[in-house]
Motif scaffolding. Structure first.
Motif, PDB file in Angstrom:
ATOM      1  N   ASP A  60      42.050  18.570  -0.196  1.00 25.53           N
ATOM      2  CA  ASP A  60      41.762  19.891   0.364  1.00 25.53           C
ATOM      3  C   ASP A  60      41.808  19.817   1.887  1.00 25.53           C
ATOM      4  O   ASP A  60      41.365  18.827   2.480  1.00 25.53           O
ATOM      5  CB  ASP A  60      40.381  20.356  -0.100  1.00 25.53           C
ATOM      6  N   TRP A  62      40.244  22.012   3.985  1.00 24.10           N
ATOM      7  CA  TRP A  62      38.952  22.396   4.562  1.00 24.10           C
ATOM      8  C   TRP A  62      37.825  21.632   3.896  1.00 24.10           C
ATOM      9  O   TRP A  62      37.375  21.963   2.816  1.00 24.10           O
ATOM     10  CB  TRP A  62      38.742  23.902   4.419  1.00 24.10           C
ATOM     11  N   SER A  88      44.908  24.162  -0.163  1.00 22.31           N
ATOM     12  CA  SER A  88      44.098  25.002   0.714  1.00 22.31           C
ATOM     13  C   SER A  88      44.048  26.436   0.218  1.00 22.31           C
ATOM     14  O   SER A  88      45.042  26.970  -0.265  1.00 22.31           O
ATOM     15  CB  SER A  88      44.663  24.991   2.132  1.00 22.31           C
ATOM     16  N   GLY A  89      42.884  27.038   0.371  1.00 17.63           N
ATOM     17  CA  GLY A  89      42.714  28.451   0.060  1.00 17.63           C
ATOM     18  C   GLY A  89      42.970  29.315   1.275  1.00 17.63           C
ATOM     19  O   GLY A  89      43.088  30.527   1.177  1.00 17.63           O
ATOM     20  N   HIS A  90      43.035  28.698   2.437  1.00 20.03           N
ATOM     21  CA  HIS A  90      43.208  29.441   3.683  1.00 20.03           C
ATOM     22  C   HIS A  90      44.360  28.836   4.479  1.00 20.03           C
ATOM     23  O   HIS A  90      44.266  28.650   5.674  1.00 20.03           O
ATOM     24  CB  HIS A  90      41.941  29.390   4.544  1.00 20.03           C
ATOM     25  N   ASN A  92      47.870  28.103   6.364  1.00 17.24           N
ATOM     26  CA  ASN A  92      48.803  28.817   7.204  1.00 17.24           C
ATOM     27  C   ASN A  92      49.945  27.872   7.540  1.00 17.24           C
ATOM     28  O   ASN A  92      49.868  26.677   7.275  1.00 17.24           O
ATOM     29  CB  ASN A  92      48.116  29.400   8.453  1.00 17.24           C
ATOM     30  N   GLU A 109      48.856  26.145  -2.251  1.00 18.79           N
ATOM     31  CA  GLU A 109      47.823  27.123  -1.900  1.00 18.79           C
ATOM     32  C   GLU A 109      46.983  27.482  -3.115  1.00 18.79           C
ATOM     33  O   GLU A 109      47.482  27.560  -4.225  1.00 18.79           O
ATOM     34  CB  GLU A 109      48.472  28.387  -1.333  1.00 18.79           C
TER      35      GLU A 109
END
Length: 140
Positions: A60, A62, A88-90, A92, A109
């Motif tokens: 992950d 984060w 990652s859930g956030h 970019n 994602e």
């Protein structure tokens, strides 16, 4: 004999601070025949790898304290051959590019697609095997 029986059981390390993600990924991968280890932080992941080197890592981005990018960097310093799949859930583009430059095999994602997780894991292991075979051929 089937190809699966001839293959040794591959190991996966899942690193995520969310217990639900660790549990669901573990279940999916165990059902497919993988040995699964889990860690909830970058520090725990690096310690786990020292004790038992996995075939692939789902990491992950984060995480508390040491984030996934820092953990990826430290992991690649010592264990460059382990394919690392960042999750990652956030996510970019900047983070995905940075992770790839640091040696990540792929970037997925959240929410994670079961099919994509399994395909990516299989391809990462195949890629690792080909690299090892290539290295062995060059040494001979």
């Amino acid at each position: 004999m089937s190809e699966v029986l001839l293959m040794s059981k591959k190991s996966v390390l899942i690193v995520d601070d969310e217990e639900g993600i660790r549990e669901s990924l573990s279940g999916i991968l165990e059902d497919e025949g993988y040995n699964v280890l889990t860690a909830s932080s970058g520090e725990d992941a690096l310690a786990a790898i020292r004790d038992n080197i996995p075939d692939i890592v789902f990491l992950d981005v984060w995480l508390p304290e040491m984030d996934g990018i820092e953990a990826l960097s430290k992991l690649k310093e010592t264990y460059a051959g382990i394919p690392v799949i960042m999750i990652s859930g956030h996510g970019n583009i900047e983070i995905a590019v940075k992770a790839t430059r640091l040696g990540a095999y792929d970037f997925l994602e959240k929410p994670l697609s079961l099919e994509k997780v399994l395909i990516t894991a299989k391809r990462a292991i195949e890629h690792k095997s080909l690299e090892e075979e290539n290295r062995a051929l060059k040494e001979n």
